[in-house]
Design a protein around this motif. Structure first.
Motif, PDB file in Angstrom:
ATOM      1  N   VAL A   1       0.835  -1.202   0.000  1.00 49.44           N
ATOM      2  CA  VAL A   1       0.000   0.000   0.000  1.00 49.44           C
ATOM      3  C   VAL A   1       0.869   1.250   0.000  1.00 49.44           C
ATOM      4  CG1 VAL A   1      -1.592   1.361   1.421  1.00 49.44           C
ATOM      5  CG2 VAL A   1      -2.039  -1.060   1.029  1.00 49.44           C
ATOM      6  N   PHE A   2       1.829   1.320   0.906  1.00 50.48           N
ATOM      7  CA  PHE A   2       2.660   2.516   0.995  1.00 50.48           C
ATOM      8  C   PHE A   2       3.603   2.639  -0.191  1.00 50.48           C
ATOM      9  CE2 PHE A   2       1.156   2.327   5.339  1.00 50.48           C
ATOM     10  CZ  PHE A   2       0.834   3.657   5.554  1.00 50.48           C
TER      11      PHE A   2
ATOM     12  N   LEU B   1       3.134  14.347   2.580  1.00 51.94           N
ATOM     13  CA  LEU B   1       2.181  13.912   3.615  1.00 51.94           C
ATOM     14  C   LEU B   1       2.228  12.400   3.809  1.00 51.94           C
ATOM     15  CD1 LEU B   1      -0.926  16.175   2.922  1.00 51.94           C
ATOM     16  CD2 LEU B   1       0.610  16.233   4.888  1.00 51.94           C
ATOM     17  N   LEU B   2       2.458  11.674   2.729  1.00 56.67           N
ATOM     18  CA  LEU B   2       2.583  10.221   2.843  1.00 56.67           C
ATOM     19  C   LEU B   2       3.755   9.856   3.739  1.00 56.67           C
ATOM     20  CD1 LEU B   2       1.656   7.397   1.910  1.00 56.67           C
ATOM     21  CD2 LEU B   2       3.309   7.615   0.062  1.00 56.67           C
TER      22      LEU B   2
ATOM     23  N   PRO C   1       4.880   6.870  10.910  1.00 59.03           N
ATOM     24  CA  PRO C   1       4.295   6.361  12.159  1.00 59.03           C
ATOM     25  C   PRO C   1       3.477   5.081  11.967  1.00 59.03           C
ATOM     26  CG  PRO C   1       3.913   8.708  11.984  1.00 59.03           C
ATOM     27  CD  PRO C   1       4.479   8.261  10.674  1.00 59.03           C
ATOM     28  N   VAL C   2       2.761   4.990  10.866  1.00 56.54           N
ATOM     29  CA  VAL C   2       1.964   3.778  10.629  1.00 56.54           C
ATOM     30  C   VAL C   2       2.882   2.570  10.460  1.00 56.54           C
ATOM     31  CG1 VAL C   2       0.414   2.644   8.980  1.00 56.54           C
ATOM     32  CG2 VAL C   2      -0.024   4.996   9.671  1.00 56.54           C
ATOM     33  N   ASN C   3       3.935   2.722   9.676  1.00 51.41           N
ATOM     34  CA  ASN C   3       4.877   1.621   9.498  1.00 51.41           C
ATOM     35  C   ASN C   3       5.581   1.267  10.799  1.00 51.41           C
ATOM     36  OD1 ASN C   3       5.149   0.538   6.656  1.00 51.41           O
ATOM     37  ND2 ASN C   3       5.149   2.733   6.257  1.00 51.41           N
TER      38      ASN C   3
ATOM     39  N   ALA D   1      11.970  -2.570   4.057  1.00 54.59           N
ATOM     40  CA  ALA D   1      12.396  -2.326   2.674  1.00 54.59           C
ATOM     41  C   ALA D   1      11.866  -0.988   2.175  1.00 54.59           C
ATOM     42  CB  ALA D   1      11.925  -3.458   1.769  1.00 54.59           C
ATOM     43  N   ASN D   2      10.814  -0.478   2.803  1.00 62.13           N
ATOM     44  CA  ASN D   2      10.258   0.817   2.408  1.00 62.13           C
ATOM     45  C   ASN D   2      11.191   1.981   2.746  1.00 62.13           C
ATOM     46  OD1 ASN D   2       7.833   0.655   1.026  1.00 62.13           O
ATOM     47  ND2 ASN D   2       6.644   0.358   2.884  1.00 62.13           N
ATOM     48  N   ILE D   3      12.079   1.811   3.692  1.00 57.21           N
ATOM     49  CA  ILE D   3      12.935   2.913   4.142  1.00 57.21           C
ATOM     50  C   ILE D   3      13.860   3.407   3.029  1.00 57.21           C
ATOM     51  CG2 ILE D   3      14.748   3.601   5.775  1.00 57.21           C
ATOM     52  CD1 ILE D   3      13.368   1.666   7.790  1.00 57.21           C
TER      53      ILE D   3
END
Length: 98
Positions: free
Chosen positions: A16-17, A42-43, A49-51, A81-83
């Motif tokens: 999603v992110f 904004l994402l 925080p959500v992650n 992995a999103n970082i």
């Protein structure tokens, strides 16, 4: 929660992110519209925080349910992995809108 559900939840949050971040970046590149850049910013503000909460939840779940610790760590690795992806997208976005 089953073992595969834990990993699938991590993949879903990642997906999603990642998808929304990619949409914001491509929208900003293609349209040169500041709205996409703002949405991407904004994402990052709301996504971090959500992650982190998801990672904390997986970590607590893995500590409490030691039989599911390995699956929780896999889900955490998927989320982390999103970082580098978010960092790269941020650098690209900042270079576009100087």
């Amino acid at each position: 929660m089953k073992d595969s559900e834990i990993i699938n939840l991590g993949k879903t949050v990642f997906g999603v992110f990642f998808s929304v971040g990619t949409l914001c970046l491509l929208g900003a590149i293609i349209t040169k519209n500041d709205w996409f850049a703002g949405a991407g910013y904004l994402l990052i503000i709301f996504g971090v925080p959500v992650n982190l909460l998801c990672i904390l939840g997986f970590l607590i779940n893995g500590i409490i349910n030691t039989s599911k610790f390995k699956e929780c760590m896999i889900a955490i690795l998927i989320l982390t992995a999103n970082i580098p992806i978010a960092f790269t997208y941020t650098l690209i976005g900042l270079s576009l809108f100087d």
